[in-house]
Design an enzyme around this catalytic site. Structure first.
Site, PDB file in Angstrom:
ATOM      1  N   HIS A   9       0.811  -1.217   0.000  1.00  0.00           N
ATOM      2  CA  HIS A   9       0.000   0.000   0.000  1.00  0.00           C
ATOM      3  C   HIS A   9       0.854   1.281   0.000  1.00  0.00           C
ATOM      4  CE1 HIS A   9       0.933   0.847   4.234  1.00  0.00           C
ATOM      5  NE2 HIS A   9       0.744  -0.438   4.465  1.00  0.00           N
ATOM      6  N   ASN A  15       3.061   5.389   9.201  1.00  0.00           N
ATOM      7  CA  ASN A  15       4.314   4.870   8.660  1.00  0.00           C
ATOM      8  C   ASN A  15       5.400   5.930   8.632  1.00  0.00           C
ATOM      9  OD1 ASN A  15       2.426   2.958   6.327  1.00  0.00           O
ATOM     10  ND2 ASN A  15       3.542   2.133   8.063  1.00  0.00           N
ATOM     11  N   GLY A  23       0.127  -2.248  12.633  1.00  0.00           N
ATOM     12  CA  GLY A  23      -0.558  -3.531  12.717  1.00  0.00           C
ATOM     13  C   GLY A  23      -1.951  -3.490  12.123  1.00  0.00           C
ATOM     14  N   ARG A  59      -6.063   1.287   4.726  1.00  0.00           N
ATOM     15  CA  ARG A  59      -4.950   1.789   3.911  1.00  0.00           C
ATOM     16  C   ARG A  59      -4.751   0.972   2.640  1.00  0.00           C
ATOM     17  NH1 ARG A  59      -3.049  -0.309   8.719  1.00  0.00           N
ATOM     18  NH2 ARG A  59      -1.428  -1.911   8.721  1.00  0.00           N
ATOM     19  N   GLU A 110      -2.117  -7.041   7.792  1.00  0.00           N
ATOM     20  CA  GLU A 110      -0.761  -6.917   8.310  1.00  0.00           C
ATOM     21  C   GLU A 110      -0.608  -7.763   9.579  1.00  0.00           C
ATOM     22  OE1 GLU A 110       2.256  -6.735   8.347  1.00  0.00           O
ATOM     23  OE2 GLU A 110       2.852  -4.634   8.152  1.00  0.00           O
ATOM     24  N   ARG A 111       0.589  -7.972   9.970  1.00  0.00           N
ATOM     25  CA  ARG A 111       0.880  -8.656  11.234  1.00  0.00           C
ATOM     26  C   ARG A 111       0.244  -7.902  12.398  1.00  0.00           C
ATOM     27  NH1 ARG A 111       7.042  -9.386  13.508  1.00  0.00           N
ATOM     28  NH2 ARG A 111       6.552 -10.607  15.370  1.00  0.00           N
ATOM     29  N   TYR A 113       0.331  -6.582  15.958  1.00  0.00           N
ATOM     30  CA  TYR A 113       1.415  -6.294  16.896  1.00  0.00           C
ATOM     31  C   TYR A 113       0.971  -6.294  18.355  1.00  0.00           C
ATOM     32  CZ  TYR A 113       5.016  -5.345  13.450  1.00  0.00           C
ATOM     33  OH  TYR A 113       5.959  -5.496  12.463  1.00  0.00           O
ATOM     34  N   LYS A 121       7.521   3.722  18.097  1.00  0.00           N
ATOM     35  CA  LYS A 121       8.573   2.721  17.933  1.00  0.00           C
ATOM     36  C   LYS A 121       9.823   3.056  18.746  1.00  0.00           C
ATOM     37  CE  LYS A 121       7.044   1.354  13.311  1.00  0.00           C
ATOM     38  NZ  LYS A 121       7.358   1.341  11.869  1.00  0.00           N
ATOM     39  N   ARG A 137      10.025  -7.661  15.362  1.00  0.00           N
ATOM     40  CA  ARG A 137       9.637  -7.144  14.054  1.00  0.00           C
ATOM     41  C   ARG A 137      10.103  -8.016  12.890  1.00  0.00           C
ATOM     42  NH1 ARG A 137      11.064  -1.130  12.971  1.00  0.00           N
ATOM     43  NH2 ARG A 137       9.494  -1.499  11.358  1.00  0.00           N
ATOM     44  N   ARG A 138      11.258  -8.668  13.007  1.00  0.00           N
ATOM     45  CA  ARG A 138      11.850  -9.293  11.828  1.00  0.00           C
ATOM     46  C   ARG A 138      12.133 -10.786  11.951  1.00  0.00           C
ATOM     47  NH1 ARG A 138       9.849  -5.821   9.631  1.00  0.00           N
ATOM     48  NH2 ARG A 138      10.759  -4.107   8.462  1.00  0.00           N
TER      49      ARG A 138
END
Length: 226
Positions: A9, A15, A23, A59, A110-111, A113, A121, A137-138
């Protein structure tokens, strides 16, 4: 030979402007992205698109709506997929050949959170440390408090992809999927057969468009990233 397009998106307010864990929180897209939306419209709809799949997050749905503002011949018809049944949001019973069906599903969200959603953050990094936040996050198997691990995102997203999207592709349809970063990473991981340990290294930019040409058995013939 079918084509598959994966689109992340456009940038949302959280963002860029506020740097928060988004999330499943519904937030608006940033303003002044008309040029990018027009560019995407030209890239995508120079191809015949037979079906569009989107997550339920605003979004993602707003991204396809903004893109199609630059194609006056096509109109998005949003259809909510609920327990295998289609529920037409717009009340349309018949669609013309110019209407684009946009199938909306939570499976492409999305994931999640968990307790981090909506939080800054940088504040979370100060509280828990950069290494732990990076793992949340990763990494593949670590989940933030009350949230999903990337493994969980892969499970729900790939299950939907195999049950719905693969049927379209095998019948020769060209498909566009609009979703968020982690749900797209899950699909790429599946179709490119990327091992679990390599998943954190896969990055798709905002408004990034991945294009695949697939043969009859859905093996990748070519791939490009715009």
């Amino acid at each position: 030979m079918a084509k598959l397009f994966l689109l992340r998106h456009l940038k949302s307010q959280w963002n860029e402007e506020e740097s928060r864990f988004t999330g499943w929180t519904d937030v608006c897209l940033e303003k002044n992205q008309q040029e990018k939306a027009q560019e995407l419209c030209h890239k995508i709809f120079q191809n015949k698109i037979d079906a569009v799949y989107s997550s339920r997050l605003f979004r993602n749905m707003d991204t396809i709506a903004r893109i199609l503002e630059y194609d006056p011949q096509r109109y998005p018809i949003f259809i909510h997929l609920d327990k295998g049944k289609m529920k037409d949001w717009g009340g349309f019973e018949d669609m013309s050949q110019l209407d684009i069906p946009v199938y909306v599903t939570e499976a492409l969200n999305e994931r999640h959170y968990g307790k981090l959603q909506g939080l800054d953050k940088q504040e979370i990094i100060k509280k828990y440390g950069s290494e732990k936040v990076h793992n949340w996050r990763r990494s593949y198997g670590y989940a933030p408090p009350g949230g999903e691990a990337l493994r969980d995102v892969c499970k729900r997203t790939v299950r939907f992809y195999k049950s719905r999207v693969e049927k379209d592709l095998k019948s020769g349809k060209n498909v566009l999927i609009i979703a968020s970063h982690n749900s797209l990473r899950a699909i790429v991981k599946y179709i490119e057969k990327i091992p679990d340990e390599a998943k954190p290294n896969l990055e798709i930019p905002f408004a990034g468009l991945l294009s695949y040409e697939l043969d009859d058995s859905l093996k990748i013939k070519s791939k490009s990233l715009n």
